[in-house]
Design an enzyme around this catalytic site. Structure first.
Site, PDB file in Angstrom:
ATOM      1  N   SER A  10      -0.528  -9.807  -4.358  1.00 37.43           N
ATOM      2  CA  SER A  10      -0.994 -11.025  -3.672  1.00 37.43           C
ATOM      3  C   SER A  10      -1.583 -12.046  -4.629  1.00 37.43           C
ATOM      4  CB  SER A  10      -2.059 -10.675  -2.627  1.00 37.43           C
ATOM      5  OG  SER A  10      -1.571  -9.761  -1.693  1.00 37.43           O
ATOM      6  N   ILE A  12      -3.121 -13.200  -8.774  1.00 38.30           N
ATOM      7  CA  ILE A  12      -3.210 -12.966 -10.219  1.00 38.30           C
ATOM      8  C   ILE A  12      -4.687 -13.069 -10.592  1.00 38.30           C
ATOM      9  CG2 ILE A  12      -2.525 -13.748 -12.516  1.00 38.30           C
ATOM     10  CD1 ILE A  12      -0.105 -15.120 -11.204  1.00 38.30           C
ATOM     11  N   LYS A  13      -5.244 -11.960 -11.060  1.00 36.49           N
ATOM     12  CA  LYS A  13      -6.622 -12.007 -11.557  1.00 36.49           C
ATOM     13  C   LYS A  13      -6.536 -12.365 -13.036  1.00 36.49           C
ATOM     14  CE  LYS A  13      -6.035  -8.952  -9.091  1.00 36.49           C
ATOM     15  NZ  LYS A  13      -4.957  -8.839  -8.065  1.00 36.49           N
ATOM     16  N   GLY A 101       2.423   2.941 -10.388  1.00 36.42           N
ATOM     17  CA  GLY A 101       2.078   1.515 -10.532  1.00 36.42           C
ATOM     18  C   GLY A 101       1.218   1.296 -11.767  1.00 36.42           C
ATOM     19  N   LEU A 102       1.573   0.288 -12.538  1.00 36.53           N
ATOM     20  CA  LEU A 102       0.851   0.095 -13.806  1.00 36.53           C
ATOM     21  C   LEU A 102      -0.599  -0.305 -13.603  1.00 36.53           C
ATOM     22  CD1 LEU A 102       3.592  -1.442 -16.042  1.00 36.53           C
ATOM     23  CD2 LEU A 102       2.163   0.538 -16.589  1.00 36.53           C
ATOM     24  N   ASP A 103      -0.884  -0.981 -12.484  1.00 35.80           N
ATOM     25  CA  ASP A 103      -2.294  -1.311 -12.216  1.00 35.80           C
ATOM     26  C   ASP A 103      -3.079  -0.024 -11.957  1.00 35.80           C
ATOM     27  OD1 ASP A 103      -0.972  -0.893  -9.767  1.00 35.80           O
ATOM     28  OD2 ASP A 103      -1.997  -2.520  -8.726  1.00 35.80           O
ATOM     29  N   ASP A 123      -8.539   1.614  -5.259  1.00 37.09           N
ATOM     30  CA  ASP A 123      -8.228   0.212  -5.541  1.00 37.09           C
ATOM     31  C   ASP A 123      -7.786  -0.452  -4.238  1.00 37.09           C
ATOM     32  OD1 ASP A 123      -7.094  -2.221  -6.274  1.00 37.09           O
ATOM     33  OD2 ASP A 123      -6.259  -1.443  -8.136  1.00 37.09           O
ATOM     34  N   THR A 126      -3.705  -5.488  -1.872  1.00 37.98           N
ATOM     35  CA  THR A 126      -2.631  -5.593  -0.874  1.00 37.98           C
ATOM     36  C   THR A 126      -2.387  -4.210  -0.287  1.00 37.98           C
ATOM     37  OG1 THR A 126      -1.647  -7.233  -2.319  1.00 37.98           O
ATOM     38  CG2 THR A 126      -0.275  -6.418  -0.508  1.00 37.98           C
TER      39      THR A 126
END
Ligand SMILES: Nc1ncnc2c1ncn2[C@@H]1O[C@H](COP(=O)(O)OP(=O)(O)O)[C@@H](O)[C@H]1O
Ligand SMILES: CC(C)(COP(=O)(O)O)[C@@H](O)C(=O)NCCC(=O)O
Ligand SMILES: [K+]
Length: 255
Positions: A10, A12-13, A101-103, A123, A126
């Site tokens: 959703s 970009i930080k 997921g890389l995050d 985390d 989304t």
């Protein structure tokens, strides 16, 4: 100055940190899309960015477009975090490590690097993800479920009469008493689902990793559950901790 990006589904930080002392955060924000990010950077950092490191769970094409825009607009190269089976004492628990997921991976690596013992990482973006790491750094896997925005939007888009705006949503979240309006009923219902999920994850973490597990909360909706896990570390920047490990500055090693 170094630009750091966490490109979620959703938002970009972003943040800009000092070249020589990356613990010095010079600026940061949340952008809805590439254009908004570039605009925010142009306003304050037209010159002076030397390098960018980023993690993305978006498509390769979307990430490539952003990298190209940063090169064109700011003359900087980007290091992009890549999957790995092991990093900084943590082993990736997925059967196919590339698919985690890389995050999630960076949050796991970041959390373990901070405490060096068993961790549960939640985390809330989304999607809501949980990841378990045991004491010696073995990632055991985790769970994925819809986050608050997805839960409420599914109800809005799949029903005829659930309609309310963001202000009503925000107001409805201040209590968990049975809802007396549609907004209250939906928002509180979803919050209770979230609470159930979080409490199950805490139980599972103790079963899987023992009593000494350290809990991390990150993602844009972390604050929604923080009061239910008073011992948790709320760390909005956790992914960036892992990003710095996965993508050290070019003088040290390339990603
Ligand atoms: N300032 C903010 N701007 C946008 N979303 C925010 C903000 N603060 C909290 N949120 C919440 O964070 C959620 C997005 O979380 P985030 O971790 O950025 O998601 P993703 O990584 O999937 O893009 C939003 O759905 C919203 O509920
Ligand atoms: C689970 C996610 C969608 C979470 O993304 P986010 O909510 O942070 O935008 C992302 O980590 C992802 O695309 N993971 C790949 C699938 C997996 O981890 O198994
Ligand atoms: K997430």
């Amino acid at each position: 100055m170094i630009l750091e990006l966490d490109c979620g589904n959703s938002f970009i930080k972003w943040r800009v940190v000092h070249d020589r002392d990356v613990s010095q955060i010079l600026a940061g924000g949340i952008a809805g899309d590439d254009r908004e990010l570039l605009q925010a950077l142009r306003e304050r950092f037209a010159q002076g960015l030397s390098f960018c490191r980023l993690v993305s769970v978006r498509t390769d094409e979307e990430t490539a477009l952003l990298v190209a825009a940063l090169r064109d607009g700011f003359a900087i190269d980007c290091l992009i975090a890549a999957p790995s089976p092991q990093l900084a004492g943590v082993s990736n628990g997925y059967d196919e490590y590339q698919r985690l997921g890389l995050d999630r991976w960076l949050a796991v690596v970041g959390a373990y690097s901070l405490v060096g013992r068993a961790c549960l990482i939640l985390d809330l973006g989304t999607a809501i993800t949980s990841d378990f790491v045991e004491r010696a750094g073995r990632h055991l896997g985790g769970f994925i479920c819809p986050g608050m925005p997805l839960m409420r939007n599914q109800l809005r888009t799949h029903t005829r009469r659930i309609r309310y705006d963001d202000v009503m949503a925000e107001r409805a979240q201040h209590s968990l008493a049975p809802g007396r309006s549609t907004a209250e009923a939906v928002e509180r219902g979803c919050l209770l689902m979230l609470r159930g999920f979080v409490s199950t994850q805490l139980e599972l973490a103790r079963e899987q990793c023992g009593e000494e597990v350290e809990v991390f909360l990150t993602g844009g909706d972390a604050a929604l559950v923080a009061e239910w896990v008073p011992a948790a570390r709320v760390m909005p920047d956790l992914v960036f901790v892992g990003l710095a490990i996965a993508c050290p500055l070019p003088s040290a090693r390339s990603c």
